[in-house]
Design an enzyme around this catalytic site. Sequence first.
Site, PDB file in Angstrom:
ATOM      1  N   TYR A 161       0.810  -1.223   0.000  1.00  0.00           N
ATOM      2  CA  TYR A 161       0.000   0.000   0.000  1.00  0.00           C
ATOM      3  C   TYR A 161       0.841   1.269   0.000  1.00  0.00           C
ATOM      4  O   TYR A 161       0.300   2.372  -0.076  1.00  0.00           O
ATOM      5  CB  TYR A 161      -0.932   0.015   1.215  1.00  0.00           C
ATOM      6  CG  TYR A 161      -1.942  -1.107   1.198  1.00  0.00           C
ATOM      7  CD1 TYR A 161      -2.981  -1.118   0.268  1.00  0.00           C
ATOM      8  CD2 TYR A 161      -1.854  -2.161   2.102  1.00  0.00           C
ATOM      9  CE1 TYR A 161      -3.909  -2.151   0.242  1.00  0.00           C
ATOM     10  CE2 TYR A 161      -2.777  -3.203   2.085  1.00  0.00           C
ATOM     11  CZ  TYR A 161      -3.796  -3.192   1.144  1.00  0.00           C
ATOM     12  OH  TYR A 161      -4.707  -4.223   1.127  1.00  0.00           O
ATOM     13  N   HIS A 196      -4.559   6.242  -1.157  1.00  0.00           N
ATOM     14  CA  HIS A 196      -5.204   6.135   0.152  1.00  0.00           C
ATOM     15  C   HIS A 196      -4.214   6.349   1.299  1.00  0.00           C
ATOM     16  O   HIS A 196      -4.619   6.506   2.440  1.00  0.00           O
ATOM     17  CB  HIS A 196      -5.849   4.750   0.282  1.00  0.00           C
ATOM     18  CG  HIS A 196      -7.244   4.764   0.829  1.00  0.00           C
ATOM     19  ND1 HIS A 196      -8.047   5.891   0.871  1.00  0.00           N
ATOM     20  CD2 HIS A 196      -7.995   3.759   1.386  1.00  0.00           C
ATOM     21  CE1 HIS A 196      -9.227   5.569   1.411  1.00  0.00           C
ATOM     22  NE2 HIS A 196      -9.200   4.294   1.727  1.00  0.00           N
ATOM     23  N   TYR A 210      -5.504  -1.033   9.419  1.00  0.00           N
ATOM     24  CA  TYR A 210      -6.193  -0.907   8.131  1.00  0.00           C
ATOM     25  C   TYR A 210      -7.223   0.205   8.245  1.00  0.00           C
ATOM     26  O   TYR A 210      -7.745   0.503   9.313  1.00  0.00           O
ATOM     27  CB  TYR A 210      -6.803  -2.210   7.615  1.00  0.00           C
ATOM     28  CG  TYR A 210      -5.727  -3.189   7.187  1.00  0.00           C
ATOM     29  CD1 TYR A 210      -5.091  -3.040   5.960  1.00  0.00           C
ATOM     30  CD2 TYR A 210      -5.338  -4.215   8.035  1.00  0.00           C
ATOM     31  CE1 TYR A 210      -4.069  -3.906   5.580  1.00  0.00           C
ATOM     32  CE2 TYR A 210      -4.315  -5.091   7.659  1.00  0.00           C
ATOM     33  CZ  TYR A 210      -3.690  -4.922   6.430  1.00  0.00           C
ATOM     34  OH  TYR A 210      -2.670  -5.769   6.064  1.00  0.00           O
ATOM     35  N   ASN A 225     -10.322   1.000   7.482  1.00  0.00           N
ATOM     36  CA  ASN A 225     -11.704   1.003   7.974  1.00  0.00           C
ATOM     37  C   ASN A 225     -11.813   0.757   9.475  1.00  0.00           C
ATOM     38  O   ASN A 225     -12.912   0.790  10.023  1.00  0.00           O
ATOM     39  CB  ASN A 225     -12.558  -0.010   7.194  1.00  0.00           C
ATOM     40  CG  ASN A 225     -12.069  -1.435   7.367  1.00  0.00           C
ATOM     41  OD1 ASN A 225     -10.934  -1.666   7.756  1.00  0.00           O
ATOM     42  ND2 ASN A 225     -12.926  -2.392   7.064  1.00  0.00           N
ATOM     43  N   ASP A 241      -6.973  11.379   2.449  1.00  0.00           N
ATOM     44  CA  ASP A 241      -7.156  11.585   1.015  1.00  0.00           C
ATOM     45  C   ASP A 241      -8.627  11.916   0.766  1.00  0.00           C
ATOM     46  O   ASP A 241      -9.498  11.569   1.565  1.00  0.00           O
ATOM     47  CB  ASP A 241      -6.755  10.332   0.236  1.00  0.00           C
ATOM     48  CG  ASP A 241      -7.547   9.106   0.662  1.00  0.00           C
ATOM     49  OD1 ASP A 241      -8.339   8.606  -0.153  1.00  0.00           O
ATOM     50  OD2 ASP A 241      -7.395   8.641   1.813  1.00  0.00           O
ATOM     51  N   ASN A 283     -13.805   5.680   4.708  1.00  0.00           N
ATOM     52  CA  ASN A 283     -13.945   4.681   5.770  1.00  0.00           C
ATOM     53  C   ASN A 283     -13.098   4.971   7.000  1.00  0.00           C
ATOM     54  O   ASN A 283     -13.477   4.629   8.125  1.00  0.00           O
ATOM     55  CB  ASN A 283     -13.606   3.287   5.233  1.00  0.00           C
ATOM     56  CG  ASN A 283     -14.671   2.763   4.280  1.00  0.00           C
ATOM     57  OD1 ASN A 283     -15.842   3.118   4.397  1.00  0.00           O
ATOM     58  ND2 ASN A 283     -14.265   1.939   3.335  1.00  0.00           N
TER      59      ASN A 283
END
Length: 196
Positions: free
Chosen positions: A16, A21, A64, A66, A91, A112
């Site tokens: 990632y 994100h 993570y 969410n 973002d 999220n």
Amino acid sequence: MNNLLIVGLGNPGTQYAKTRHNLGFMVADRLAGRFGTAFKDGFKGLWGEFRTDEKHFILKPMTYMNLSGQSVAPFMSFYKIEPENLIVIQDDLDMEFGRIKFRKDGSSGGHNGIRSVTELIGTDKFVRLKMGIGKSRSGGTVGHVLGKFENDADLEKFIELGTDAAEALIRNGLKSAMNTYNNKSVFDGENGQDKT
């Protein structure tokens, strides 16, 4: 100024890194570098502290996206951070790439990470530094936010702009930072936009 908690949102893991994100992580890392802050493990995240006139904190949730609130809420509780002293760097799909804006409160806008923080701290009355990533040209949101930036030079300028804005808030307060940085873009004065 009271103790501030600056939270950079993102997803852990090398797959990632440098994705849209993860802009929050990138700015948090740059901000930590400016203040000589070393990160350590805790509160389901990586965090560090630094001083201006007061002691402040930087946190990168490792839950993570969410589940970001699972890191932010216990940190705020432990250090008695009031919601108005929480600044979350995120973002934002609804702004073109390269543009930033501070926002005092409001809905998650479908983000999220913001939704999780709002639910677990019990209020939406916290500051966000929104960093535009634009919408996907192909219409696929997940692939867009988890995709990587195409132009490293423009990304570098964007991270620097976001870090400048966050530092201005820390040093001069929200009102001054909003007056200087709201709706500012790395492409101001250039022809053409959206160089992701």
